[in-house]
Motif scaffolding. Structure first.
Motif, PDB file in Angstrom:
ATOM      1  N   MET A  28      27.054   4.089  -4.117  1.00  0.00           N
ATOM      2  CA  MET A  28      25.954   5.061  -4.137  1.00  0.00           C
ATOM      3  C   MET A  28      25.801   5.585  -5.561  1.00  0.00           C
ATOM      4  O   MET A  28      26.754   6.036  -6.178  1.00  0.00           O
ATOM      5  CB  MET A  28      26.277   6.222  -3.183  1.00  0.00           C
ATOM      6  N   ASN A  29      24.584   5.530  -6.128  1.00  0.00           N
ATOM      7  CA  ASN A  29      24.390   5.993  -7.485  1.00  0.00           C
ATOM      8  C   ASN A  29      24.214   7.510  -7.530  1.00  0.00           C
ATOM      9  O   ASN A  29      24.047   8.148  -6.504  1.00  0.00           O
ATOM     10  CB  ASN A  29      23.195   5.267  -8.139  1.00  0.00           C
ATOM     11  N   PRO A  30      24.233   8.139  -8.744  1.00  0.00           N
ATOM     12  CA  PRO A  30      24.161   9.587  -8.820  1.00  0.00           C
ATOM     13  C   PRO A  30      22.925  10.180  -8.177  1.00  0.00           C
ATOM     14  O   PRO A  30      22.983  11.255  -7.580  1.00  0.00           O
ATOM     15  CB  PRO A  30      24.185   9.847 -10.338  1.00  0.00           C
ATOM     16  N   THR A  31      21.761   9.507  -8.262  1.00  0.00           N
ATOM     17  CA  THR A  31      20.562  10.029  -7.629  1.00  0.00           C
ATOM     18  C   THR A  31      20.720  10.073  -6.122  1.00  0.00           C
ATOM     19  O   THR A  31      20.346  11.041  -5.459  1.00  0.00           O
ATOM     20  CB  THR A  31      19.337   9.158  -8.003  1.00  0.00           C
ATOM     21  N   GLN A  32      21.262   8.998  -5.535  1.00  0.00           N
ATOM     22  CA  GLN A  32      21.473   8.970  -4.097  1.00  0.00           C
ATOM     23  C   GLN A  32      22.517  10.000  -3.691  1.00  0.00           C
ATOM     24  O   GLN A  32      22.398  10.631  -2.646  1.00  0.00           O
ATOM     25  CB  GLN A  32      21.911   7.572  -3.664  1.00  0.00           C
ATOM     26  N   GLN A  33      23.546  10.193  -4.533  1.00  0.00           N
ATOM     27  CA  GLN A  33      24.567  11.181  -4.237  1.00  0.00           C
ATOM     28  C   GLN A  33      23.955  12.571  -4.201  1.00  0.00           C
ATOM     29  O   GLN A  33      24.223  13.366  -3.314  1.00  0.00           O
ATOM     30  CB  GLN A  33      25.680  11.114  -5.279  1.00  0.00           C
ATOM     31  N   GLN A  34      23.130  12.885  -5.193  1.00  0.00           N
ATOM     32  CA  GLN A  34      22.480  14.182  -5.208  1.00  0.00           C
ATOM     33  C   GLN A  34      21.560  14.358  -4.019  1.00  0.00           C
ATOM     34  O   GLN A  34      21.463  15.436  -3.431  1.00  0.00           O
ATOM     35  CB  GLN A  34      21.669  14.359  -6.496  1.00  0.00           C
ATOM     36  N   ALA A  35      20.848  13.288  -3.663  1.00  0.00           N
ATOM     37  CA  ALA A  35      19.908  13.380  -2.553  1.00  0.00           C
ATOM     38  C   ALA A  35      20.620  13.676  -1.249  1.00  0.00           C
ATOM     39  O   ALA A  35      20.005  14.160  -0.295  1.00  0.00           O
ATOM     40  CB  ALA A  35      19.110  12.079  -2.433  1.00  0.00           C
ATOM     41  N   SER A  36      21.926  13.345  -1.173  1.00  0.00           N
ATOM     42  CA  SER A  36      22.656  13.610   0.058  1.00  0.00           C
ATOM     43  C   SER A  36      22.915  15.097   0.255  1.00  0.00           C
ATOM     44  O   SER A  36      23.291  15.527   1.345  1.00  0.00           O
ATOM     45  CB  SER A  36      23.988  12.848   0.060  1.00  0.00           C
ATOM     46  N   VAL A  85      35.686  13.003  -6.750  1.00  0.00           N
ATOM     47  CA  VAL A  85      34.374  13.654  -6.767  1.00  0.00           C
ATOM     48  C   VAL A  85      33.501  13.104  -5.638  1.00  0.00           C
ATOM     49  O   VAL A  85      33.544  11.914  -5.320  1.00  0.00           O
ATOM     50  CB  VAL A  85      33.653  13.475  -8.118  1.00  0.00           C
ATOM     51  N   ALA A  86      32.722  13.977  -5.051  1.00  0.00           N
ATOM     52  CA  ALA A  86      31.774  13.573  -4.013  1.00  0.00           C
ATOM     53  C   ALA A  86      30.420  13.266  -4.615  1.00  0.00           C
ATOM     54  O   ALA A  86      29.642  12.484  -4.058  1.00  0.00           O
ATOM     55  CB  ALA A  86      31.642  14.671  -2.958  1.00  0.00           C
ATOM     56  N   VAL A  87      30.098  13.884  -5.729  1.00  0.00           N
ATOM     57  CA  VAL A  87      28.838  13.631  -6.432  1.00  0.00           C
ATOM     58  C   VAL A  87      29.143  13.441  -7.910  1.00  0.00           C
ATOM     59  O   VAL A  87      30.036  14.088  -8.464  1.00  0.00           O
ATOM     60  CB  VAL A  87      27.823  14.786  -6.256  1.00  0.00           C
ATOM     61  N   GLY A  88      28.413  12.528  -8.545  1.00  0.00           N
ATOM     62  CA  GLY A  88      28.668  12.252  -9.947  1.00  0.00           C
ATOM     63  C   GLY A  88      28.054  13.261 -10.882  1.00  0.00           C
ATOM     64  O   GLY A  88      28.498  13.438 -12.010  1.00  0.00           O
ATOM     65  N   GLU A  89      27.002  13.926 -10.419  1.00  0.00           N
ATOM     66  CA  GLU A  89      26.351  14.941 -11.233  1.00  0.00           C
ATOM     67  C   GLU A  89      25.657  15.908 -10.289  1.00  0.00           C
ATOM     68  O   GLU A  89      25.349  15.570  -9.148  1.00  0.00           O
ATOM     69  CB  GLU A  89      25.335  14.327 -12.197  1.00  0.00           C
ATOM     70  N   VAL A  90      25.422  17.121 -10.757  1.00  0.00           N
ATOM     71  CA  VAL A  90      24.794  18.147  -9.924  1.00  0.00           C
ATOM     72  C   VAL A  90      23.716  18.831 -10.734  1.00  0.00           C
ATOM     73  O   VAL A  90      23.947  19.265 -11.863  1.00  0.00           O
ATOM     74  CB  VAL A  90      25.820  19.206  -9.451  1.00  0.00           C
ATOM     75  N   ALA A  91      22.517  18.930 -10.149  1.00  0.00           N
ATOM     76  CA  ALA A  91      21.430  19.663 -10.789  1.00  0.00           C
ATOM     77  C   ALA A  91      20.615  20.345  -9.706  1.00  0.00           C
ATOM     78  O   ALA A  91      20.493  19.846  -8.598  1.00  0.00           O
ATOM     79  CB  ALA A  91      20.541  18.720 -11.607  1.00  0.00           C
ATOM     80  N   PHE A 135      36.453  20.169 -11.997  1.00  0.00           N
ATOM     81  CA  PHE A 135      35.488  19.145 -11.598  1.00  0.00           C
ATOM     82  C   PHE A 135      35.388  18.062 -12.670  1.00  0.00           C
ATOM     83  O   PHE A 135      35.382  16.864 -12.368  1.00  0.00           O
ATOM     84  CB  PHE A 135      34.118  19.775 -11.345  1.00  0.00           C
ATOM     85  N   GLU A 136      35.323  18.473 -13.936  1.00  0.00           N
ATOM     86  CA  GLU A 136      35.228  17.500 -15.027  1.00  0.00           C
ATOM     87  C   GLU A 136      36.491  16.659 -15.121  1.00  0.00           C
ATOM     88  O   GLU A 136      36.433  15.452 -15.382  1.00  0.00           O
ATOM     89  CB  GLU A 136      34.965  18.224 -16.353  1.00  0.00           C
ATOM     90  N   LEU A 137      37.641  17.289 -14.904  1.00  0.00           N
ATOM     91  CA  LEU A 137      38.906  16.542 -14.923  1.00  0.00           C
ATOM     92  C   LEU A 137      38.924  15.453 -13.854  1.00  0.00           C
ATOM     93  O   LEU A 137      39.257  14.290 -14.129  1.00  0.00           O
ATOM     94  CB  LEU A 137      40.070  17.515 -14.699  1.00  0.00           C
ATOM     95  N   ILE A 138      38.541  15.820 -12.638  1.00  0.00           N
ATOM     96  CA  ILE A 138      38.573  14.862 -11.527  1.00  0.00           C
ATOM     97  C   ILE A 138      37.466  13.823 -11.685  1.00  0.00           C
ATOM     98  O   ILE A 138      37.658  12.646 -11.371  1.00  0.00           O
ATOM     99  CB  ILE A 138      38.461  15.621 -10.189  1.00  0.00           C
ATOM    100  N   ARG A 139      36.304  14.257 -12.204  1.00  0.00           N
ATOM    101  CA  ARG A 139      35.195  13.313 -12.399  1.00  0.00           C
ATOM    102  C   ARG A 139      35.564  12.225 -13.394  1.00  0.00           C
ATOM    103  O   ARG A 139      35.192  11.060 -13.236  1.00  0.00           O
ATOM    104  CB  ARG A 139      33.957  14.069 -12.883  1.00  0.00           C
ATOM    105  N   ARG A 140      36.311  12.586 -14.420  1.00  0.00           N
ATOM    106  CA  ARG A 140      36.662  11.599 -15.452  1.00  0.00           C
ATOM    107  C   ARG A 140      37.863  10.746 -15.072  1.00  0.00           C
ATOM    108  O   ARG A 140      38.107   9.704 -15.693  1.00  0.00           O
ATOM    109  CB  ARG A 140      36.955  12.327 -16.773  1.00  0.00           C
ATOM    110  N   LEU A 182      31.475  19.277  -3.510  1.00  0.00           N
ATOM    111  CA  LEU A 182      31.629  18.620  -4.808  1.00  0.00           C
ATOM    112  C   LEU A 182      32.805  17.652  -4.856  1.00  0.00           C
ATOM    113  O   LEU A 182      32.829  16.734  -5.683  1.00  0.00           O
ATOM    114  CB  LEU A 182      31.802  19.681  -5.899  1.00  0.00           C
ATOM    115  N   LEU A 183      33.793  17.880  -4.001  1.00  0.00           N
ATOM    116  CA  LEU A 183      34.965  17.017  -3.979  1.00  0.00           C
ATOM    117  C   LEU A 183      35.188  16.436  -2.588  1.00  0.00           C
ATOM    118  O   LEU A 183      34.858  17.069  -1.582  1.00  0.00           O
ATOM    119  CB  LEU A 183      36.230  17.796  -4.385  1.00  0.00           C
ATOM    120  N   LEU A 184      35.767  15.231  -2.565  1.00  0.00           N
ATOM    121  CA  LEU A 184      36.215  14.609  -1.326  1.00  0.00           C
ATOM    122  C   LEU A 184      37.737  14.719  -1.261  1.00  0.00           C
ATOM    123  O   LEU A 184      38.418  14.648  -2.292  1.00  0.00           O
ATOM    124  CB  LEU A 184      35.811  13.136  -1.282  1.00  0.00           C
TER     125      LEU A 184
END
Length: 227
Positions: free
Chosen positions: A1-9, A94-100, A31-36, A69-71
């Protein structure tokens, strides 16, 4: 799932909560630590990396997980298996790659993804760009509609701000592609119409149809009951 689809969820309210959650500097660092990280991290991993007490880390990890934000998974780590190998460790990814989030809701990322996919489809197949855009947007709407279950769920989750029109139909008081629609009205309204028609199909909704809405304060389309 790409970041757009993740956000859409995430619904718009969930995105706002997620952004608010990341307003805390410790949670943002976590969040940044786990995302990276290339692999799931434990509470101990996070505490060691950030130099903070485990109790503090646990509270912030729980909040990030609760805000979507996390799984969380439980898995034994290390080489030991079987009896006596210890309890499974609680791990986070991370559950989502980016958040806006924006107020009112905007989804320029979705528009950009659909427009780019349409151009690529046109290049690959020599299909006219307008036809490729209609097909790509319809397919995306069908997928989103199937995920939402009903057209009104989709409209609410995607930020259209649906409202009864007093005649059995629904107006959309917000356009998720507002600025683009002001500058490129024909293209964006075609995209929007195809997306919403695809959503009706994805929802299995044969009781409604999409009609143009000429009211400037609304989205360019409205939902009307099939007569």
């Amino acid at each position: 799932m790409n970041p757009t689809q993740q956000q859409a969820s995430l619904s718009e309210a969930e995105r706002l909560n997620a952004v608010a959650s990341l307003g805390d500097p410790v949670r943002k660092r976590l969040f940044e630590l786990i995302r990276r990280s290339p692999h799931a991290l434990s509470r101990d991993d996070c505490a060691e990396a950030l130099g903070l007490p485990k109790s503090t880390i646990r509270a912030h990890l729980d909040r990030l997980a609760a805000d979507g934000l996390l799984l969380v998974e439980f898995r034994k780590v290390g080489d030991r298996t079987g009896p006596g190998s210890g309890r499974p460790t609680k791990l986070y990814t991370v559950a989502v790659g980016e958040v806006a989030a924006s107020v009112p809701a905007r989804h320029y990322d979705l528009a950009a993804e659909l427009l780019a996919a349409a151009v690529q489809r046109s290049i690959d197949s020599s299909e006219a760009v307008e036809d490729a855009l209609a097909g790509v947007a319809f397919d995306a709407g069908r997928r989103l509609g199937a995920e939402a279950g009903t057209i009104h769920n989709l409209l609410a989750n995607t930020g259209y701000d649906p409202r009864p029109d007093g005649r059995g139909g629904t107006i959309m008081a917000n356009c998720p592609f507002h600025k683009l629609s002001q500058e490129h009205t024909g293209v964006v309204c075609q995209l929007n119409g195809a997306l919403l028609n695809g959503a009706l199909v994805g929802c299995g909704d044969g009781d409604h149809s999409i009609e143009p809405d000429a009211e400037l304060s609304h989205c360019c389309a409205r939902i009307v009951p099939v007569r």
